[in-house]
Design an enzyme around this catalytic site. Structure first.
Site, PDB file in Angstrom:
ATOM      1  N   HIS A 265       3.863 -14.105  21.820  1.00  0.00           N
ATOM      2  CA  HIS A 265       4.279 -14.973  20.715  1.00  0.00           C
ATOM      3  C   HIS A 265       3.100 -15.215  19.755  1.00  0.00           C
ATOM      4  CE1 HIS A 265       6.601 -18.426  18.965  1.00  0.00           C
ATOM      5  NE2 HIS A 265       5.379 -18.884  18.736  1.00  0.00           N
ATOM      6  N   GLU A 266       1.993 -15.664  20.309  1.00  0.00           N
ATOM      7  CA  GLU A 266       0.832 -15.964  19.455  1.00  0.00           C
ATOM      8  C   GLU A 266       0.316 -14.706  18.758  1.00  0.00           C
ATOM      9  OE1 GLU A 266       0.267 -19.012  18.863  1.00  0.00           O
ATOM     10  OE2 GLU A 266       1.324 -19.920  20.551  1.00  0.00           O
ATOM     11  N   HIS A 269       2.111 -14.350  15.510  1.00  0.00           N
ATOM     12  CA  HIS A 269       1.485 -15.198  14.487  1.00  0.00           C
ATOM     13  C   HIS A 269       0.170 -14.572  14.011  1.00  0.00           C
ATOM     14  CE1 HIS A 269       4.109 -18.665  14.600  1.00  0.00           C
ATOM     15  NE2 HIS A 269       3.915 -18.912  15.889  1.00  0.00           N
ATOM     16  N   GLU A 295       7.148 -18.196  12.208  1.00  0.00           N
ATOM     17  CA  GLU A 295       7.746 -18.237  13.549  1.00  0.00           C
ATOM     18  C   GLU A 295       8.472 -16.925  13.829  1.00  0.00           C
ATOM     19  OE1 GLU A 295       7.227 -20.300  15.925  1.00  0.00           O
ATOM     20  OE2 GLU A 295       6.078 -21.705  14.698  1.00  0.00           O
TER      21      GLU A 295
END
Lengths: 499, 499
Positions: A265-266, A269, A295
């Site tokens: 997820h990170e 980003h 997101e």
């Protein structure tokens, strides 16, 4: 001779602010990863001093004159767009008087302290007393911002995170999800009961091995370690600056999946940050413009790519290498683990089917609070009723797993929550489009080559920076405005089939 | 109503600068320990932006008015002293015009780049060409500073590191060391030949185990891990801020002594930083005032305490615990290893007997350069001649182990070198005094209790901050002005006896 002297001065100003905020980013990253506890008061004072200084620089009269003069200058293309972004940011900032901004800082400080205490004591009333003044500040800010921008108060709050988006668009979009999601969740749960239970991985999983694995996966996803790094922290985050992106995660030695999936997820980003338009660095045009888009990039890696058969195929040997061979590391089993549905009270622990309903609950609640339809004292009862109705989940449990589970409202971040569900739509829509454009995607991903995913996103989204609002960006990237279609199709395809 | 409004405003100004410099300290620490290489240009820009901003704050006209007004205000005790320190710092700053400061920045940048290249290429001429403009700037700065302060140029440079100290005092003091040290070194070498060879520790020594050991030793020396930490880097340093001190060292898996002894050195710097007067934080009065005193604190741990029988007694079991038992870890052997004399070309690798001569060589050289008695092209020949004469060392070898071994002059740090030998005197004089004051010192240290050392230093030196110049501080702490007596006695006691 240049015809845009005033605009050029504004560009220099923004570059300077960017440089100063670089130091804030390093200090914040350090605070969350390395700083010894005793350093906290000095660090808070230092960061506050720079914040004040930046506020002073923003308030210098010469800046107002530059803005006025730049209005008369002939600006074209990206420069015109960049100036428009500068102007809108200034309009938003100017709408909040200094005294209100200071009240907000104080109210956030008090609410954060009360929040931490209330989570320990499982007590609502003292938290509510500390939080109420912040809600008042938020309502007042929303009204002022709304007046300045010609928007409804809630739309004005939304504008700060999601330029151009209005509740009149969010509400029906989310209602649509609410229409089809409960039935799909029921079907998925029924199918899950009929299917074999996934085999649980057997720990412990040493933190050092997890870290190496996470770094390997980050590299596979295209993270540039020459311009960023991974560290450990209590609450995972992506920080730093585009030139040096800092990811942080936490390792649970009993379960490697949270760190691994959280890192994916990170990394989403982070890759967005690393690939924002470099020529415009420091200018609003080079910034991420929409929270939903941000997101969305994270969810493309976490929720679209990770549970795909091709990806687990590539992941399985990496897990065996990191932790030794286990039956649980078979690709089919990994996929079952990653797609497992477990309705619960906690948003960040939610699966992809129940997650949207957590977000919808929060968006309804913050909208009601901003419109003064409910007050802070009504929140627990309201929360429990919705949790039962929307998620069919028993709300009984500590406040730390209920209305005190998220820090957003305690930090005054009203208007951010829609980004999580809009982001899920962004991710599904981008991934569907990318899949159509790249017929050999699965073959390449299964072989550990995720480069096509990043290349597709870099061209269509990351390098666009703040050029377009959310809908326009999605139109350009995928040929359609943002909708829930791709998300619904993807979830149906993954979960509605009987195994 | 306060009678010191202008002085109070200056206090606030200094506090603000301290806060902003906190962010520089974090950014510098991060640059040297964690930053990925690709982040360097952005970091340089960010740190330069804050430097510029601080320069602007220092140049604000209101500040000059405060200084003028504060002259008329009734200030007493520490406030009066603090104001005197503020004024002197401003006088030094004001003596260097902005244009000269900028030339210096540019010259340092060019010299540093040329230095790194010349070390690789083992070439003098291209380095000299890049360095010469910096030497011109240094001479010009020294002249201007001298005019402003009523000092000889070299004394003016010294004043920035060693307030109140003049070359007229340094020169005879160092000449005295030169008088007795060569003979003592000869005796020591002769005694060393007659004594048994120390047993070499057998590696490898894993970095993780070395790190744990270093942290254990830091804790034993009283380092406060609640307000600081240890990290790894290429060139060891102590950084951070008094509220959060950052040590960094490097680990050589073939030899644990450099990291261990280096960490003891940095811990001395760090404990000083951590124990500067906290009530005056951010004010000149709370700063370390004398470079010799700072080096002295580091050398008390590294050179006075470490090779003492009592300390190696405490260290031996820690080494066995860290690396397993070895004959080399017997206290007597450890002491022989720590006291070994090995004359060589490199200052930072020098033993305690030859180290002073390296410093004397540099002080003579920088003095001659500042007085224009020699030019940059003369340096290599001059260097080789002195190395042969002072140290009886064959100068043949690469420039990186000759006149390019230290970065000080390349960074424009003229006037700092005396601090290393004065610091050795400070350390010996303090340790001798401390030993007289604490009759049970050896018993406690041998049991791993080094607290008395820190307590003695905290009271007499660390918590004094910038209240006194070097000689006054030594007078108060030890009852005598600074001299070479204690150093000579300590070296004689350790090295002149036949084993």
């Amino acid at each position: 001779m240049s015809q845009s002297l005033a605009y050029d001065a504004l560009v220099t100003h923004h570059r300077r602010i960017h440089d100063l905020e670089h130091l804030q980013a390093v200090a914040t990253w350090d605070r969350l990863t390395h700083m010894p506890p005793g350093g906290a008061p000095a660090r808070a004072a230092a960061q506050a001093a720079l914040t004040m200084l930046v506020k002073q620089l923003q308030a210098e009269p010469v800046l107002a004159r530059h803005f006025e003069a730049a209005e008369q200058e002939p600006l074209l293309g990206d420069a015109a767009l960049n100036f428009a972004r500068m102007r809108q940011a200034r309009r938003i900032e100017a709408a909040i008087p200094q005294a209100l901004a200071e009240r907000r800082e104080l109210a956030v400080g008090a609410a954060m302290a009360a929040w931490a205490q209330a989570r320990q004591d499982n007590a609502w009333a003292p938290f509510a007393a500390a939080w109420a003044p912040l809600v008042v500040v938020v309502r007042e800010s929303a009204a002022r911002l709304g007046d300045a921008l010609g928007l409804q108060p809630m739309d004005a709050l939304l504008e700060r995170w999601e330029p151009g988006l209005r509740m009149a668009r969010v509400t029906p979009l989310f209602a649509e999800v609410q229409r089809w999601l409960p039935q799909l969740t029921e079907q998925a749960l029924a199918a899950q009961v009929r299917a074999p239970l996934p085999i649980e991985p057997i720990g412990p999983f040493p933190a050092a091995a997890q870290r190496r694995l996470c770094e390997q996966v980050m590299a596979m996803l295209g993270f540039d370690f020459n311009a960023g790094r991974l560290d450990t922290t209590i609450h995972p985050f992506t920080g730093g600056v585009p030139e040096d992106v800092r990811l942080a995660t936490r390792f649970d030695e009993a379960d490697f999946l949270p760190a691994l999936i959280g890192t994916m997820h990170e990394t989403g980003h982070a890759r967005y940050q690393q690939n924002l338009p470099r020529d415009w660095l420091g200018q609003p045009l080079a910034g991420p413009h929409s929270a939903a888009l941000h997101e969305g990039q994270a969810l493309i890696f976490e929720r679209q790519l990770a549970p795909e058969p091709a990806f687990v195929q590539a992941l399985a040997p990496m897990l065996r290498q990191a932790f030794g061979p286990q039956a649980a590391f078979e690709p089919d089993n990994l996929m079952r683990l990653l797609r497992r549905i477990r309705p619960g009270r906690v948003r960040v622990a939610a699966d992809e089917l129940t997650y949207p309903l957590h977000v919808i609950l929060r968006v309804e609640l913050e909208h009601a609070l901003v419109k003064s339809e409910i007050e802070v004292d009504d929140v627990p009862a309201w929360w429990d009723e919705r949790l039962r109705r929307l998620l069919s989940v028993d709300p009984l449990g500590p406040f730390s797993q209920g209305p005190l589970q998220d820090p957003h409202w305690v930090q005054g971040m009203f208007g951010y929550f829609p980004a999580y569900l809009l982001g899920a739509m962004v991710a599904a829509q981008c991934f569907a489009s990318l899949r159509r454009d790249l017929p050999d995607l699965d073959t390449r991903v299964a072989a550990g080559d995720c480069k096509p995913v990043g290349d597709w996103l870099a061209l269509r989204i990351w390098q666009q920076g703040a050029r377009h609002d959310l809908d326009e960006m999605m139109q350009q990237a995928t040929g359609e405005s943002l909708s829930d279609n791709a998300l619904r199709k993807q979830l149906e395809q993954r979960h509605a089939r009987s195994d």
